[in-house]
Design an enzyme around this catalytic site. Structure first.
Site, short mmCIF file in Angstrom:
data_model
loop_
_atom_site.label_atom_id
_atom_site.label_comp_id
_atom_site.label_asym_id
_atom_site.label_seq_id
_atom_site.Cartn_x
_atom_site.Cartn_y
_atom_site.Cartn_z
N ASN A 13 15.81 -75.39 51.82
CA ASN A 13 17.07 -74.63 51.90
C ASN A 13 16.80 -73.35 52.69
O ASN A 13 16.15 -72.43 52.21
CB ASN A 13 17.51 -74.32 50.45
CG ASN A 13 18.67 -73.33 50.39
OD1 ASN A 13 19.33 -73.07 51.39
ND2 ASN A 13 18.91 -72.80 49.20
N TRP A 14 17.33 -73.34 53.91
CA TRP A 14 17.02 -72.19 54.79
C TRP A 14 17.86 -70.96 54.46
O TRP A 14 17.66 -69.90 55.04
CB TRP A 14 17.24 -72.58 56.26
CG TRP A 14 16.36 -73.70 56.75
CD1 TRP A 14 15.39 -74.37 56.03
CD2 TRP A 14 16.34 -74.28 58.05
NE1 TRP A 14 14.79 -75.32 56.81
CE2 TRP A 14 15.36 -75.28 58.07
CE3 TRP A 14 17.07 -74.04 59.24
CZ2 TRP A 14 15.07 -76.06 59.20
CZ3 TRP A 14 16.80 -74.81 60.36
CH2 TRP A 14 15.80 -75.80 60.33
N LYS A 15 18.83 -71.12 53.58
CA LYS A 15 19.72 -70.01 53.20
C LYS A 15 20.30 -69.36 54.47
O LYS A 15 20.55 -70.06 55.45
CB LYS A 15 18.98 -69.00 52.32
CG LYS A 15 18.33 -69.70 51.11
CD LYS A 15 17.87 -68.77 50.05
CE LYS A 15 17.26 -69.58 48.91
NZ LYS A 15 16.81 -68.77 47.79
N HIS A 99 24.38 -73.51 43.94
CA HIS A 99 23.14 -72.71 43.96
C HIS A 99 23.39 -71.40 43.20
O HIS A 99 24.50 -70.86 43.25
CB HIS A 99 22.74 -72.43 45.41
CG HIS A 99 21.38 -71.83 45.52
ND1 HIS A 99 21.15 -70.50 45.28
CD2 HIS A 99 20.18 -72.39 45.80
CE1 HIS A 99 19.85 -70.26 45.42
NE2 HIS A 99 19.24 -71.39 45.73
N GLU A 101 22.71 -68.46 43.86
CA GLU A 101 23.22 -67.37 44.71
C GLU A 101 24.73 -67.52 44.93
O GLU A 101 25.45 -66.53 45.01
CB GLU A 101 22.45 -67.35 46.04
CG GLU A 101 21.02 -66.83 45.83
CD GLU A 101 19.99 -67.39 46.79
OE1 GLU A 101 20.36 -67.97 47.83
OE2 GLU A 101 18.78 -67.24 46.48
N GLU A 171 16.40 -74.74 38.85
CA GLU A 171 15.92 -73.55 39.54
C GLU A 171 16.07 -72.34 38.62
O GLU A 171 17.15 -71.73 38.55
CB GLU A 171 16.73 -73.30 40.81
CG GLU A 171 16.66 -74.42 41.82
CD GLU A 171 16.87 -73.92 43.23
OE1 GLU A 171 15.98 -74.14 44.05
OE2 GLU A 171 17.90 -73.28 43.51
N GLY A 177 12.84 -66.68 44.91
CA GLY A 177 12.56 -65.62 45.87
C GLY A 177 11.75 -64.47 45.30
O GLY A 177 11.63 -63.42 45.92
N SER A 217 10.27 -70.38 44.15
CA SER A 217 8.96 -69.97 44.67
C SER A 217 7.95 -71.12 44.74
O SER A 217 6.79 -70.95 44.41
CB SER A 217 8.40 -68.81 43.84
OG SER A 217 9.26 -67.68 43.95
N GLY A 238 12.96 -72.61 49.18
CA GLY A 238 13.62 -71.59 49.99
C GLY A 238 12.63 -71.02 51.00
O GLY A 238 12.36 -71.62 52.05
N GLY A 239 12.07 -69.87 50.66
CA GLY A 239 11.20 -69.13 51.58
C GLY A 239 10.16 -69.96 52.32
O GLY A 239 10.01 -69.84 53.54
P1 PGA Z 1 12.57 -69.79 46.95
O1 PGA Z 1 14.06 -70.33 46.85
O2 PGA Z 1 11.68 -70.98 47.20
O3 PGA Z 1 12.57 -68.81 48.08
O4 PGA Z 1 12.25 -69.16 45.63
C1 PGA Z 1 14.37 -71.52 46.17
C2 PGA Z 1 15.86 -71.79 46.20
O5 PGA Z 1 16.65 -70.85 46.04
O6 PGA Z 1 16.27 -72.96 46.38
#
Ligand code: PGA
Length: 262
Positions: A13-15, A99, A101, A171, A177, A217, A238-239
């Site tokens: 997930n590149w956000k 998600h 967020e 998650e 993050g 993470s 994500g990251g």
């Molecule tokens: P992260 O994000 O790997 O940067 O913690 C995971 C996500 O939000 O899907």
């Protein structure tokens, strides 16, 4: 829609990262590396503007494309929203729904999540539905309660056929993050709970085959022990998905973990 068993799903997930040119550079690298990774289902989830171009680069490659969100209506006066047919047309096969967020910053609720899951399934998009607890909820030992509510409200009025097409991503919000990862034991405990809930609601077979990804993470160094846990079927990253090397390394570790699964 594909039914996936026996191989981990590794979704990036590149956000809100990567301009189109940056996205194309990254996906070209992923495409080049993906040839050796047939034992996993790789999914890239770029921002909307890059979807079609990314899909073009991935033609005839096993890497799938997903979107980070969508609205549930097919079309209409909904400024700023993107519909399921638009995602299909751009080449998406997956869509992330709910998600944390989106829930935190954009007012998504279990009710909107439910509408989006149904709309995704109506258009043959595989929803990756995110659930998870905050730090406070974990400290107050309310994790299971939160998960239970997210599942029952998010999946309300769905048939067994529909449920089978849904992927769940656990998650923990405190791990997203932050560099804090749930330990394999912590993650497994919740994944097991999710599977048990699914068995109770929809029967043993559906529960046994439910695909439950872990997110929060995930990095190359922790992917193996997490994915090796019996109820973890892959990762939503994500990251670490923003660089080809770490994304691919996580995929490789996950393939190893699946082979050595408990
Ligand atoms: P992260 O994000 O790997 O940067 O913690 C995971 C996500 O939000 O899907």
């Amino acid at each position: 829609m594909k039914k996936l068993h026996g191989k981990p799903i590794i979704a990036g997930n590149w956000k809100m990262h990567k301009t189109n040119s940056e996205a194309l550079e990254l996906v070209q690298e992923i495409r080049n590396a993906a040839g050796e990774l047939k034992e996993t289902e790789l999914v890239v989830i770029p921002p909307f503007p890059a979807l079609s171009e990314v899909k073009k680069i991935l033609q005839n490659s096993p890497v799938e494309v997903g979107a980070q969100n969508m609205y549930w209506e097919e079309e209409g006066a909904y400024t700023g929203e993107v519909s399921p047919p638009m995602l299909k047309d751009a080449g998406c096969t997956y869509v992330v729904i709910g998600h944390s967020e989106r829930r935190e910053y954009f007012g998504e609720t279990n009710q909107t999540v439910n509408k989006k899951i149904k709309a995704a399934l109506d258009h043959s998009l595989t929803p990756i539905v995110c659930i998870g607890e905050t730090k406070k909820e974990r400290e107050e030992e309310k994790t299971n309660q939160k998960i239970k509510t997210q599942l029952s409200e998010g999946f309300t009025n769905m048939t067994q056929e529909e449920i089978q097409q849904v992927i769940i991503a656990y998650e923990p919000i405190w791990a997203i993050g932050t560099g804090l990862t749930a330990t394999p034991d912590q993650a497994q405990e919740v994944h097991h709970f999710i599977r048990e809930q699914s068995k109770e609601a929809y029967g043993k077979e559906i529960g046994d085959y439910a695909i439950i990804l872990y997110g929060g993470s995930v990095k190359p160094k922790n992917a193996y022990p997490l994915v090796k846990e019996p109820d973890i079927n892959g990762a939503l990253i994500g990251g670490a998905s923003l660089k080809c090397e770490s994304f691919i390394q996580i995929a490789k570790e996950s393939i190893k973990a699946y082979k050595d699964k408990k």
